[in-house]
Design an enzyme around this catalytic site. Structure first.
Site: not given
Length: 313
Positions: A178, A247
């Site tokens: 991911k 993030k």
């Protein structure tokens, strides 16, 4: 035969709300924990048949599987291991599926802690944005024990498209894949925004330009999906917030440092999105980076219809 399960869901946000609704549509019995049960998204899933439970501990005690979909590694750790957390209420055999995007090392640590309590932990981050969550076509990449992955496949197929659900390896492997995906998404979106700004500044029509690029070697998912829906209309409702992409880029850079892998493009891209956050676009879609580049170039990248509407105001 349709297999249904008792499921707990934590994280009824932009992604979690439609994911929960799709679990209910598939016939699963769903209970939810929400820190802010008064929010419209929570009320919607309760109206669709979900049950509200007062704590993660009590949620874990009632279900076969707990799904978490929250922003950060710290959020997941608190839900799993904190006071009144999932592991405090977990019976042996409970399955935790964390669908957040967090540090692979955190997933591995939580999987070990869960295993010591007789609990299974899968990291199963998703891709496809809010559109994929609503449509139930998310891509899901899963790390953890293979037999547990197969056991919860009916849940994953309620939220994602069957051919886009992948077992990728041991704990943490889903998060690695991911982060690599989000590195590419961020870099490609930034490059796309930069190129569009130049084209418009030099006199090209943005919609015609996008149509040509879509059948040329510069074609990419962001230009086909994100930019027309948001940037070209002047509406930057997330999608995927700039704060969250930032993030994830930070997590990718940390992973690069851990494995001594230089990531110069990712580092530069992080700085660009930091500029967007500094200008107040953190909670807007990550394509809001376009507004930073527009301001620097003194040009607006909008569809003809959007420009006409802006001029009419």
């Amino acid at each position: 035969m349709i297999v249904t399960m008792k499921v707990g869901f934590i994280g009824i946000g932009t992604m979690g709300r439609p994911m929960t609704l799709n679990l209910l549509k598939a016939g699963h019995e769903v209970a939810v924990y929400a820190r802010h049960p008064e929010k419209p998204g929570v009320r919607e899933v309760l109206g669709a048949g979900a049950r509200l439970v007062p704590s993660p501990r009590e949620l874990a005690a009632e279900v076969e599987v707990v799904i978490t979909m929250v922003p950060t590694s710290q959020d997941v750790e608190q839900l799993v291991t904190g006071p009144d957390g999932i592991l405090e209420g977990a019976r042996q055999g409970l399955i935790i599926i964390d669908m957040s995007t967090i540090a692979p090392a955190t997933s591995r640590r939580l999987a070990q802690l869960a295993n010591e309590r007789g609990v299974y932990f899968l990291d199963a981050p998703v891709s496809g944005g809010s559109q994929g969550a609503i449509a139930g076509t998310l891509a899901i990449m899963v790390g953890g024990e293979r037999d547990i992955f197969e056991r919860v496949r009916p849940l994953l197929e309620a939220m994602g498209q069957a051919e886009r659900i992948f077992y990728v390896g041991p704990s943490g492997a889903g998060e690695v894949v991911k982060l690599v995906n989000n590195m590419l998404a961020g870099v490609i979106a930034a490059a796309t925004a930069e190129a569009l700004v130049l084209g418009v500044k030099a006199g090209a029509d943005v919609e015609l330009m996008a149509s040509i690029i879509s059948v040329s070697t510069g074609a990419n998912w962001q230009l086909a999906n994100q930019f027309p829906m948001r940037a070209f209309t002047g509406s930057f409702q997330p999608g995927f917030m700039t704060d969250l992409l930032q993030k994830d880029l930070n997590l990718a850079l940390e992973l690069g440092a851990q494995y001594q892998t230089p990531l110069p493009l990712t580092g530069l891209t992080r700085q660009l999105y930091e500029m967007a956050r500094a200008q107040g676009y953190g909670r807007e879609d990550y394509t809001a980076l376009l507004k930073v580049l527009e301001r620097l170039a003194g040009v607006a990248v909008r569809s003809r219809a959007a420009l006409n509407q802006e001029q009419a105001k």
